[in-house]
Design an enzyme around this catalytic site. Sequence first.
Site, short mmCIF file in Angstrom:
data_model
loop_
_atom_site.label_atom_id
_atom_site.label_comp_id
_atom_site.label_asym_id
_atom_site.label_seq_id
_atom_site.Cartn_x
_atom_site.Cartn_y
_atom_site.Cartn_z
N ASP A 448 35.07 -6.42 14.00
CA ASP A 448 34.52 -5.07 13.86
C ASP A 448 33.88 -4.88 12.48
O ASP A 448 34.09 -5.68 11.56
CB ASP A 448 35.64 -4.04 14.08
CG ASP A 448 35.14 -2.76 14.74
OD1 ASP A 448 33.92 -2.49 14.68
OD2 ASP A 448 35.97 -2.02 15.30
N ASP A 508 31.18 2.63 21.39
CA ASP A 508 32.56 3.11 21.43
C ASP A 508 32.76 4.13 22.55
O ASP A 508 33.90 4.49 22.85
CB ASP A 508 32.94 3.76 20.10
CG ASP A 508 33.29 2.73 19.03
OD1 ASP A 508 33.47 1.54 19.38
OD2 ASP A 508 33.38 3.10 17.85
#
Length: 703
Positions: A448, A508
């Site tokens: 990430d 997301d």
Amino acid sequence: MSSLPPFARLDGDDVSLVLDLRAGAAEPVYFGPTLPMAEDLASLCDVLRRGRHASQPDRPAPRSLLPFAGEGHLCAPSIVIHQHGRPLTPRMPLVAITQRGAGLCLEHRDDALGLSVQIELSIVHGGLVEFGTQLRNQGTHPLGLISLASLTLPLPSWASHMVRYAGRWSGEMQQQRLALHQGAITSASYGGRPGFGGGNWVRIEGDNVSEVHGDALSAHLAWSGDHVLSVEHNADGDATLTMAARLDASEIMLAPGDTFCAPRALVAVSAQGIASLRHAFHAHVLGAVVPEAAASTPRKVHLNSWEALAFDQSFEKLCALAERAAALGVERFVLDDGWFAGRRDDTTSLGDWVADPGIFPGGLDPLIDHVGGAGMDFGLWVEPEMVSPDSALYRAHPDWCLYLPDHPRLTQRNQLVLDLTRPEVSEHLFASLDRLLADHDIAYLKWDHNRDLFPLAGKGHAQVTALYALLDRLRAAHPQVEIETCASGGGRVDLEILERCSRFWASDNNDPIERLQVNAGWFDFLPMRIAGNHVGPSPNPITGRQVAMDFRAKVAMFGHMGVEADPGAMSTQDRQCLAAHIALYKHWRDVLHSGRLWRLTPAAAGVHALLAMHKGRGIALIAQTRQAATYDVPHIRFAGLDDEAHYRVALLPPYCEKARAQLSHARPYAEGVVLSGRALRLAGISLPLQYPETAWLVSVELA
């Protein structure tokens, strides 16, 4: 000037690029489907060349691949340089052109300044044209580089519109179709990564382009840092596409003998509509970009722990979650944020990559063994490029982050960015990750990147190249480990990072209605095989929308399917529905991930319609996201089929129950009807799509 041939051409199986060199520059006069090898290039270039008009230089500047200031070019120059703070005006005619394998190398020089630029053109896998540009300082003084375009492409006369990809966090890759107009349409990123706007992807279209008809081209800048994109349309009616890495002032200094290589740019061109561009990029990504395993092995169904547990982790809860995941048919269990020492919320501990003893008194191995015993492999979330001010790493090495002396160290998501350009930082990160992967049976890393890079401190370009080096070293040491690129969703997705990663996280936002729109942008360039697409909880934590499991699961099948929710919080009916769709995904994933992707019509009024077709088998998703304006939505017509062949068309269960009663003839749809490809293309099929959040899966198989 060196002797040059008057013309040059570059040919692939489906594309030709013809360059007129007679003005001492490389002018693209034709870029499109393959021309006959015996084509008279002189005649072609002559009939396509326009005469001089009023209010032009006596010797009009050529529309070249390397425009530079000082000769009357009506577009931005490809090169901007300075010396000791003084801007320089290079004059860089084409001096040589050579054949390199299946490509061309164009050499430009300015002997007075001691500069040379090489542009290499090559046909790569999928029929794309790759542009590689490098600048060399052959003089005796250092030079500062402000900008070097990876691609400066004079656009064909048919270019009338551009589709750019704008967006934000949780709403990436939103397509915006804009008419070209006099002036410039530009986008740029400033956060050290491409950003959520997707401005390193673009499509140029003619007036009447469709899925299978009309002129279009798509282009991409393969770079994981900041970018600049511009389409300039000048008073002469000419349009030019420019793509470049965005550099800060004085970031790149070239000493005598130094060379700067601009990121690669890739272009696909089509006279048969948008689908040909999509297929070319998908073929290139799977055949020449992502690691081999990502392109060839079945994509395992994931369950990611984040929406189920977030930071509320314990060994017992994780084991129970893994068991519930396995019962659904999940094949990979991914432990997300919250597993490492001291991490109870997002304010601490980034950089301390050891298992938290309070959660894992025996380390990670007992959980990994439990996951393996349930028939799944194990994945782990990391964010290696970041550090929390409240962490052991930062307390030991506060100078390891990107910062400006005497300036406050501003955080985002309570974190700072590690300076990968420092060898000791990259060495520490490699050692930490290498130890994790060597000590544990970890099949997958979710990598990430939740923060923009500020301040860049003049290191934006070097930070990206250091990231590539770190990933390359880690992959060489652990070639069996798959890596997913994630940056708060789709904040850093490009073909350079994907050479090192097997998957990308598209957004997301797992709300299926929003994901259909996000994925529509990504699928213009990237195949479903590598696009993480998960079933999220309901209500959705980002949008608050409540959506039935049937719709969530059908949308998630069209991608690399996963689950980002707690099966234990679902009703029995929802678990059964999800398990059925996971089984269906496994049955069809060879088609979903190896087939050509087509958009079906109509794709308007809230209808999203996709067909994946592979070796005579196809599966389509037909989804309605809002209430239709009329009871009878226009028929769904199919592309990508053989007109003369016959296909059995059937609806795949589970069905959307609220729409099932509206089927005109439920039995033939369930058993399948045989129709010609021509009938399916011209007439199509009727499906009840008046209700919001209605989705159908349709199989199409050679009869």
